[in-house]
Design a protein around this motif. Structure first.
Motif, mmCIF file in Angstrom:
data_model
loop_
_atom_site.group_PDB
_atom_site.id
_atom_site.type_symbol
_atom_site.label_atom_id
_atom_site.label_comp_id
_atom_site.label_asym_id
_atom_site.label_seq_id
_atom_site.Cartn_x
_atom_site.Cartn_y
_atom_site.Cartn_z
ATOM 1 N N ILE A 75 1.076 -1.191 -0.691
ATOM 2 C CA ILE A 75 -0.349 0.408 -0.118
ATOM 3 C C ILE A 75 1.027 0.982 -0.581
ATOM 4 C CG2 ILE A 75 -0.063 0.375 2.319
ATOM 5 C CD1 ILE A 75 -3.340 0.845 2.135
ATOM 6 N N THR A 76 0.764 2.911 -0.520
ATOM 7 C CA THR A 76 1.030 3.083 -0.578
ATOM 8 C C THR A 76 0.833 4.856 -0.897
ATOM 9 O OG1 THR A 76 2.518 1.806 -2.792
ATOM 10 C CG2 THR A 76 2.835 4.789 -2.764
ATOM 11 N N LEU A 77 1.237 4.913 0.637
ATOM 12 C CA LEU A 77 1.014 6.775 1.111
ATOM 13 C C LEU A 77 1.639 7.769 0.699
ATOM 14 C CD1 LEU A 77 0.277 5.717 4.927
ATOM 15 C CD2 LEU A 77 -1.353 5.077 2.596
ATOM 16 N N HIS A 78 0.661 8.268 0.265
ATOM 17 C CA HIS A 78 1.465 9.768 -0.199
ATOM 18 C C HIS A 78 0.320 11.047 0.173
ATOM 19 C CE1 HIS A 78 -1.228 10.968 -3.530
ATOM 20 N NE2 HIS A 78 -0.876 9.546 -3.509
ATOM 21 N N SER A 79 1.235 12.631 -1.019
ATOM 22 C CA SER A 79 -0.747 13.350 -0.050
ATOM 23 C C SER A 79 -0.613 14.287 -0.753
ATOM 24 C CB SER A 79 0.049 14.725 0.835
ATOM 25 O OG SER A 79 1.193 15.076 0.992
ATOM 26 N N LEU A 80 -0.139 14.275 -2.376
ATOM 27 C CA LEU A 80 -0.260 14.717 -3.709
ATOM 28 C C LEU A 80 -1.692 15.164 -4.107
ATOM 29 C CD1 LEU A 80 2.604 12.699 -5.852
ATOM 30 C CD2 LEU A 80 2.806 15.665 -5.221
ATOM 31 N N THR A 81 -2.121 15.375 -4.732
ATOM 32 C CA THR A 81 -2.897 16.394 -5.675
ATOM 33 C C THR A 81 -2.160 16.913 -6.330
ATOM 34 O OG1 THR A 81 -3.605 18.792 -4.543
ATOM 35 C CG2 THR A 81 -4.051 16.682 -3.541
ATOM 36 N N GLN A 82 -3.322 17.014 -7.515
ATOM 37 C CA GLN A 82 -3.473 17.901 -9.098
ATOM 38 C C GLN A 82 -2.736 19.202 -8.716
ATOM 39 O OE1 GLN A 82 -6.700 18.057 -11.437
ATOM 40 N NE2 GLN A 82 -6.168 15.647 -11.464
ATOM 41 N N VAL B 73 4.912 20.700 -6.972
ATOM 42 C CA VAL B 73 6.343 20.581 -6.269
ATOM 43 C C VAL B 73 7.602 19.340 -6.027
ATOM 44 C CG1 VAL B 73 6.445 19.990 -3.421
ATOM 45 C CG2 VAL B 73 4.877 21.882 -4.154
ATOM 46 N N LEU B 74 6.820 18.716 -6.876
ATOM 47 C CA LEU B 74 8.207 17.317 -6.538
ATOM 48 C C LEU B 74 9.380 17.584 -8.066
ATOM 49 C CD1 LEU B 74 5.664 13.977 -7.777
ATOM 50 C CD2 LEU B 74 6.506 15.295 -5.485
ATOM 51 N N HIS B 75 10.152 17.316 -7.243
ATOM 52 C CA HIS B 75 11.472 17.270 -8.070
ATOM 53 C C HIS B 75 11.968 19.316 -8.694
ATOM 54 C CE1 HIS B 75 12.011 13.009 -8.708
ATOM 55 N NE2 HIS B 75 11.424 13.043 -7.888
ATOM 56 N N SER B 76 12.025 20.170 -7.950
ATOM 57 C CA SER B 76 11.457 21.232 -7.922
ATOM 58 C C SER B 76 11.850 21.962 -7.060
ATOM 59 C CB SER B 76 10.199 21.921 -8.656
ATOM 60 O OG SER B 76 9.520 22.083 -7.541
ATOM 61 N N PRO B 77 12.282 23.608 -7.183
ATOM 62 C CA PRO B 77 12.727 24.374 -6.138
ATOM 63 C C PRO B 77 12.109 24.837 -5.412
ATOM 64 C CG PRO B 77 13.647 25.108 -8.268
ATOM 65 C CD PRO B 77 12.731 23.870 -8.515
ATOM 66 N N LYS B 78 10.185 24.456 -5.922
ATOM 67 C CA LYS B 78 9.102 24.034 -4.951
ATOM 68 C C LYS B 78 9.305 23.447 -3.550
ATOM 69 C CE LYS B 78 6.273 26.628 -7.849
ATOM 70 N NZ LYS B 78 4.867 25.853 -8.528
#
Length: 290
Positions: free
Chosen positions: A230-237, A242-247
């Motif tokens: 089972i994989t848990l995360h917090s991403l939304t559209q 934010v991913l792989h960026s200066p953010k």
């Protein structure tokens, strides 16, 4: 976002200090660490991956995972090892709880994935003071961003008999951007059902967000060996950028949501320890999709 159906289980639960009454027959016992400890660990993200590995090892030691229960597995082709903390149970059946600690250079990597890695010692502490049926392995993998290198190496080092002892794997990757999300299409239906049950008992928000177009995480190495995951995360559209960026820095952290995720996962692991293979999933157990 659409939340959980309120009638999924008709379950009423009240959070007590370290105890959740899930039913008349079952209470979950665990002890979460303070918000201050969880936040301090999350804020200790600075440095390259070697420094992160050393910081994480220190956190495990401070949590009480020491001696031969805390090991480093050298990974072929990587400078950093996998870090493995063992919480022995009364059986040799295993629950793996995992999160990678490496990050890309374009940001601080607080969300991806110090948020998952720094939570592991706190999850260990939540479970360690009560006898456990299953042996828990809290593993922080190296080299995920290079193609799941650490988790692939770990799984490939296991014999078929050793793999058969792993009953499930919980993967945490990219938390802290908001409430807990489940990658349903990459998760075992029964494990989802059990998480829904605990989220409902805690009145903790939980929604579905599948992220096939984003990439993979370390659960894939276990899925290849037919281990339920089972994989848990917090991403939304709204937060994909934010991913792989200066953010990817601490300003993006929603700490209240993150701490709620910690409480949810702590309770979930305690539940899995007692009920991991107890019941089959119902057709209605899946969170609603965005």
């Amino acid at each position: 976002m659409r939340g959980l159906r309120a009638d999924v289980f008709g379950l009423i639960g009240v959070l007590m200090v370290g105890v959740i009454p899930v039913s008349a027959q079952l209470q979950l016992h665990f002890q979460t660490v303070s918000r201050e400890v969880v936040e301090e660990r999350l804020k200790s993200y600075k440095g390259n991956d070697s420094r992160r590995e050393a910081t994480l090892k220190r956190f495990f030691q401070e949590a009480g995972c020491t001696g031969d229960k805390l090991t480093e597995q050298p990974v072929q082709g990587l400078q950093q090892p996998n870090i493995i903390c063992e919480l022995p149970g009364s059986t040799d059946s295993i629950i793996v709880v995992a999160a990678h600690f490496d990050h890309v250079d374009r940001g601080d990597g607080v969300v991806d994935n110090w948020s998952g890695a720094s939570m592991l010692p706190s999850l260990y502490q939540a479970l360690k003071d009560e006898p456990r049926r299953y042996t828990f392995l809290f593993i922080s993998f190296a080299g995920e961003e290079m193609g799941l290198v650490g988790s692939k190496f770990y799984v490939s080092s296991l014999t078929p008999e050793q793999v058969s002892k792993i009953k499930l794997m919980v993967c945490m990757d990219t938390l802290a951007l908001g409430p807990t999300e489940v990658w349903v299409s990459h998760s075992d239906p029964e494990l989802i059902r059990k998480l829904v049950r605990i989220a409902h008992a805690l009145k903790s928000p939980l929604t579905r967000m599948d992220v096939e177009k984003i990439g993979e995480s370390d659960e894939e190495s276990f899925r290849q060996r037919e281990v339920p995951t089972i994989t848990l995360h917090s991403l939304t559209q709204a937060t994909l950028s934010v991913l792989h960026s200066p953010k990817d820095n601490y300003s993006e952290v929603h700490f209240n949501d993150y701490f709620q995720s910690y409480r949810l996962v702590s309770a979930y692991l305690a539940f899995l320890d007692q009920d991991v293979l107890a019941t089959a999933p119902s057709k209605d157990s899946t969170p609603q999709k965005h």
